[in-house]
Design an enzyme around this catalytic site. Structure first.
Site, PDB file in Angstrom:
ATOM      1  N   GLU A 232       0.819  -1.225   0.000  1.00 47.01           N
ATOM      2  CA  GLU A 232       0.000   0.000   0.000  1.00 47.01           C
ATOM      3  C   GLU A 232       0.847   1.267   0.000  1.00 47.01           C
ATOM      4  O   GLU A 232       0.643   2.172   0.817  1.00 47.01           O
ATOM      5  CB  GLU A 232      -0.972  -0.024   1.192  1.00 47.01           C
ATOM      6  N   ASN A 274       2.606  -5.016  -3.250  1.00 47.99           N
ATOM      7  CA  ASN A 274       1.185  -5.321  -3.074  1.00 47.99           C
ATOM      8  C   ASN A 274       0.402  -4.023  -2.848  1.00 47.99           C
ATOM      9  O   ASN A 274       0.889  -3.119  -2.169  1.00 47.99           O
ATOM     10  CB  ASN A 274       1.057  -6.235  -1.840  1.00 47.99           C
ATOM     11  N   HIS A 310     -10.064  -6.153  -2.741  1.00 47.61           N
ATOM     12  CA  HIS A 310     -11.200  -6.021  -1.812  1.00 47.61           C
ATOM     13  C   HIS A 310     -12.315  -5.349  -2.611  1.00 47.61           C
ATOM     14  O   HIS A 310     -12.299  -4.138  -2.832  1.00 47.61           O
ATOM     15  CB  HIS A 310     -10.807  -5.182  -0.597  1.00 47.61           C
ATOM     16  N   GLU A 339      -5.820 -10.678  -1.670  1.00 48.99           N
ATOM     17  CA  GLU A 339      -6.709 -10.510  -0.505  1.00 48.99           C
ATOM     18  C   GLU A 339      -8.172 -10.456  -0.935  1.00 48.99           C
ATOM     19  O   GLU A 339      -8.950  -9.634  -0.439  1.00 48.99           O
ATOM     20  CB  GLU A 339      -6.346  -9.231   0.275  1.00 48.99           C
ATOM     21  N   ASP A 341     -11.934 -10.434  -1.418  1.00 57.09           N
ATOM     22  CA  ASP A 341     -13.264 -10.595  -0.830  1.00 57.09           C
ATOM     23  C   ASP A 341     -14.207  -9.686  -1.596  1.00 57.09           C
ATOM     24  O   ASP A 341     -13.774  -8.725  -2.236  1.00 57.09           O
ATOM     25  CB  ASP A 341     -13.319 -10.352   0.691  1.00 57.09           C
TER      26      ASP A 341
HETATM   27  O1  G3I Z   1      -4.740  -8.334  18.659  1.00 58.83           O
HETATM   28  C1  G3I Z   1      -5.485  -7.241  19.181  1.00 58.83           C
HETATM   29  C2  G3I Z   1      -6.128  -7.627  20.473  1.00 58.83           C
HETATM   30  O2  G3I Z   1      -5.144  -7.903  21.426  1.00 58.83           O
HETATM   31  C3  G3I Z   1      -7.050  -6.501  20.924  1.00 58.83           C
HETATM   32  O3  G3I Z   1      -7.744  -6.900  22.062  1.00 58.83           O
HETATM   33  C4  G3I Z   1      -8.039  -6.144  19.836  1.00 58.83           C
HETATM   34  C5  G3I Z   1      -8.903  -4.959  20.209  1.00 58.83           C
HETATM   35  O4  G3I Z   1      -9.472  -4.342  19.090  1.00 58.83           O
HETATM   36  O5  G3I Z   1      -7.335  -5.790  18.678  1.00 58.83           O
HETATM   37  C6  G3I Z   1      -6.531  -6.842  18.178  1.00 58.83           C
HETATM   38  O6  G3I Z   1      -5.883  -6.412  17.038  1.00 58.83           O
HETATM   39  C7  G3I Z   1      -6.671  -6.326  15.865  1.00 58.83           C
HETATM   40  C8  G3I Z   1      -6.034  -7.189  14.803  1.00 58.83           C
HETATM   41  O7  G3I Z   1      -6.704  -7.040  13.571  1.00 58.83           O
HETATM   42  C9  G3I Z   1      -6.040  -8.665  15.173  1.00 58.83           C
HETATM   43  O8  G3I Z   1      -7.333  -9.098  15.318  1.00 58.83           O
HETATM   44  C10 G3I Z   1      -6.703  -4.893  15.412  1.00 58.83           C
HETATM   45  O9  G3I Z   1      -7.449  -4.105  16.336  1.00 58.83           O
HETATM   46  C11 G3I Z   1      -7.351  -4.787  14.043  1.00 58.83           C
HETATM   47  O10 G3I Z   1      -7.222  -3.453  13.571  1.00 58.83           O
HETATM   48  C12 G3I Z   1      -6.654  -5.710  13.080  1.00 58.83           C
HETATM   49  O11 G3I Z   1      -7.308  -5.618  11.851  1.00 58.83           O
HETATM   50  C13 G3I Z   1      -6.591  -6.139  10.757  1.00 58.83           C
HETATM   51  C14 G3I Z   1      -6.289  -5.028   9.759  1.00 58.83           C
HETATM   52  O12 G3I Z   1      -5.648  -5.579   8.631  1.00 58.83           O
HETATM   53  C15 G3I Z   1      -5.401  -3.969  10.365  1.00 58.83           C
HETATM   54  O13 G3I Z   1      -5.125  -2.998   9.433  1.00 58.83           O
HETATM   55  C16 G3I Z   1      -7.442  -7.201  10.093  1.00 58.83           C
HETATM   56  O14 G3I Z   1      -7.578  -8.315  10.976  1.00 58.83           O
HETATM   57  C17 G3I Z   1      -6.800  -7.669   8.793  1.00 58.83           C
HETATM   58  O15 G3I Z   1      -7.692  -8.491   8.090  1.00 58.83           O
HETATM   59  C18 G3I Z   1      -6.479  -6.463   7.937  1.00 58.83           C
HETATM   60  O16 G3I Z   1      -5.820  -6.923   6.784  1.00 58.83           O
HETATM   61  C19 G3I Z   1      -5.454  -5.908   5.845  1.00 58.83           C
HETATM   62  C20 G3I Z   1      -4.165  -6.369   5.158  1.00 58.83           C
HETATM   63  O17 G3I Z   1      -3.195  -6.638   6.123  1.00 58.83           O
HETATM   64  C21 G3I Z   1      -3.689  -5.324   4.164  1.00 58.83           C
HETATM   65  N1  G3I Z   1      -4.733  -4.982   3.229  1.00 58.83           N
HETATM   66  C22 G3I Z   1      -6.007  -4.577   3.799  1.00 58.83           C
HETATM   67  C23 G3I Z   1      -6.520  -5.651   4.760  1.00 58.83           C
HETATM   68  C24 G3I Z   1      -7.871  -5.285   5.306  1.00 58.83           C
HETATM   69  O18 G3I Z   1      -7.807  -4.136   6.083  1.00 58.83           O
END
Ligand code: G3I
Length: 421
Positions: A232, A274, A310, A339, A341
């Site tokens: 990104e 990517n 996406h 990725e 969806d």
């Molecule tokens: O692990 C913590 C946990 O300890 C805490 O209690 C909780 C509270 O909100 O947060 C947890 O972390 C979260 C993490 O996912 C793991 O679940 C983050 O808040 C959350 O923001 C994070 O989201 C991820 C996101 O990237 C972050 O930008 C998504 O799962 C993940 O699917 C998403 O993936 C991204 C790719 O890496 C890049 N392209 C876009 C894609 C979608 O956003």
């Protein structure tokens, strides 16, 4: 005589009710045919899914053996490749180690039968803790991508202090289950710890990037099919995204540092750039392609481009998805859908469900019809664990399995139809 006539009348019905190769033939909730057209045989992959597969020694086994042989080979050969080796250097395989990996099945086996490398899914320990996810991944996936566990924030939250646990769990699961891995991701403005984003000195940041990549890519050396080295780096208008990397370097050369460090750490992993929203032709896609060509021209080791994909059900980007892949393929590099969806209303109408099936078909078909497209990663197994509802209020229903881990037949069959197109 009477029973002979009855049998003769019944026979055509039996034949037409048989499922062809790769089709579903059983599983909880399945009401379709349970027999397969020979030589396929119905194989129960998990309680939710049985599939018509060839017997051992058929195309399925060949596909898995080939893939694993290649991966095994790459871990034993190109270890002395110079850091500056041009990206276009072909990946050679010279050993003939045989595979003991499980036979591939489901979507992955189907796409391999069309000459592609994988269908994969993002996953992490949180995903793997759910039995239904594991059953689906075992049956359908040939590749997994760590959804969060290999991101900088997750793996090096403090300088030189590494948290390997979740990433190791994912990598070990993949190896044990015969799945290849896409590594995700090194240089990304998001999920970046503050100790990195606060750096304001180019020499320091260079060393930090090199060290991080050496540690992480080094730990998983030989286990990663492809790394998202950078993620990104563009804004949606096609300009360079502001980040600690672009701001401190003042140009694109942070990419040179990152890609060279990745090549040095794992010479056999394919190295990808990517990004998302490349699906809309315009400045972002054009500038992305031009940047890749510029990197190649100056000898930066890059092997692949990733388009996250996406998407939104019914969006105009989907009918033109093939032309997007063609533009990416014009770089001469491998193209990966990284990725995928396709989201819609969390409670979709029947029309949206139908459209989603068509859209999954279009995307899969575009990959099949693009020689450079090597594989498709779907960003999650079931809607229950998808990132979409937390990010887009009221939206969801983006994946191939629903909130109860049940296969969404319209979307899944659309995807299958696309692969078969
Ligand atoms: O692990 C913590 C946990 O300890 C805490 O209690 C909780 C509270 O909100 O947060 C947890 O972390 C979260 C993490 O996912 C793991 O679940 C983050 O808040 C959350 O923001 C994070 O989201 C991820 C996101 O990237 C972050 O930008 C998504 O799962 C993940 O699917 C998403 O993936 C991204 C790719 O890496 C890049 N392209 C876009 C894609 C979608 O956003």
């Amino acid at each position: 005589m009477k029973s002979y006539i009855a049998l003769a009348l019944a026979a055509p019905v039996l034949v037409s009710a048989q499922q062809s190769m790769w089709g579903q033939c059983g599983g909880i909730g399945w009401t379709g045919p349970t027999n397969c057209n020979p030589p396929a045989a119905c194989s129960t992959l998990n309680p939710y899914y049985a599939q018509c597969l060839s017997s051992v020694g058929g195309p399925t086994t060949t596909a898995r053996t080939t893939t694993t042989t290649a991966r095994t080979t790459t871990t034993t050969t190109r270890t002395t490749t110079p850091v500056t080796t041009p990206s276009t250097t072909p990946r050679t395989s010279t050993t003939t180690t045989t595979s003991s990996a499980p036979v591939g099945t489901g979507l992955d086996a189907l796409i391999k039968s069309k000459g592609k490398k994988y269908v994969g899914f993002c996953a992490d320990p949180a995903t793997l803790n759910i039995a239904q996810n594991v059953a689906i991944l075992r049956a359908e996936a040939g590749q997994v991508t760590p959804e969060n566990s290999m991101k900088w924030q997750s793996i090096e939250p403090s300088q030189n202090s590494y948290s390997w646990g979740n990433a190791d769990t994912l990598a070990n699961w993949a190896q044990t289950n015969g799945k290849i891995i896409r590594g995700h991701t090194f240089v990304w403005h998001s999920q970046l710890p503050s100790w990195v984003s606060n750096i304001n000195n180019k020499a320091t940041l260079t060393t930090v990037i090199q060290n991080h990549i050496a540690q992480v890519a080094g730990r998983y050396k030989g286990k990663i099919y492809a790394w998202d080295v950078a993620n990104e780096v563009f804004n949606d208008d096609g300009t360079r995204r502001s980040s600690v990397f672009s701001n401190v370097f003042g140009d694109w050369t942070f990419l040179d540092v990152a890609f060279r460090a990745a090549r040095a750490a794992d010479p056999d992993a394919k190295l990808c750039l990517n990004d998302y929203n490349l699906d809309y032709s315009g400045a972002k896609l054009n500038n992305f392609v031009q940047l890749v060509k510029d990197l190649i021209a100056r000898g930066v080791p890059i092997d692949c481009v990733g388009t996250q994909s996406h998407l939104v059900v019914g969006n105009g980007a989907i009918p033109s998805f093939k032309s997007t892949l063609d533009a990416l393929a014009s770089t001469g590099l491998e193209v990966q859908i990284t990725e995928l969806d396709i989201r819609t209303n969390a409670s979709p109408s029947s029309q949206q469900i139908t459209q989603q099936g068509n859209d999954y078909r279009s995307v899969a078909s575009a990959c099949i019809k693009t020689a450079a497209c090597s594989g498709i990663t779907i960003w999650g197994v079931s809607d229950k664990d998808s990132w979409v509802p937390q990010t887009f209020s009221g939206q969801g229903y983006a994946l191939l399995w629903d909130n109860n881990y049940q296969k969404k037949t319209t979307a899944y069959n659309g995807f299958v139809a696309g692969i078969n197109s």
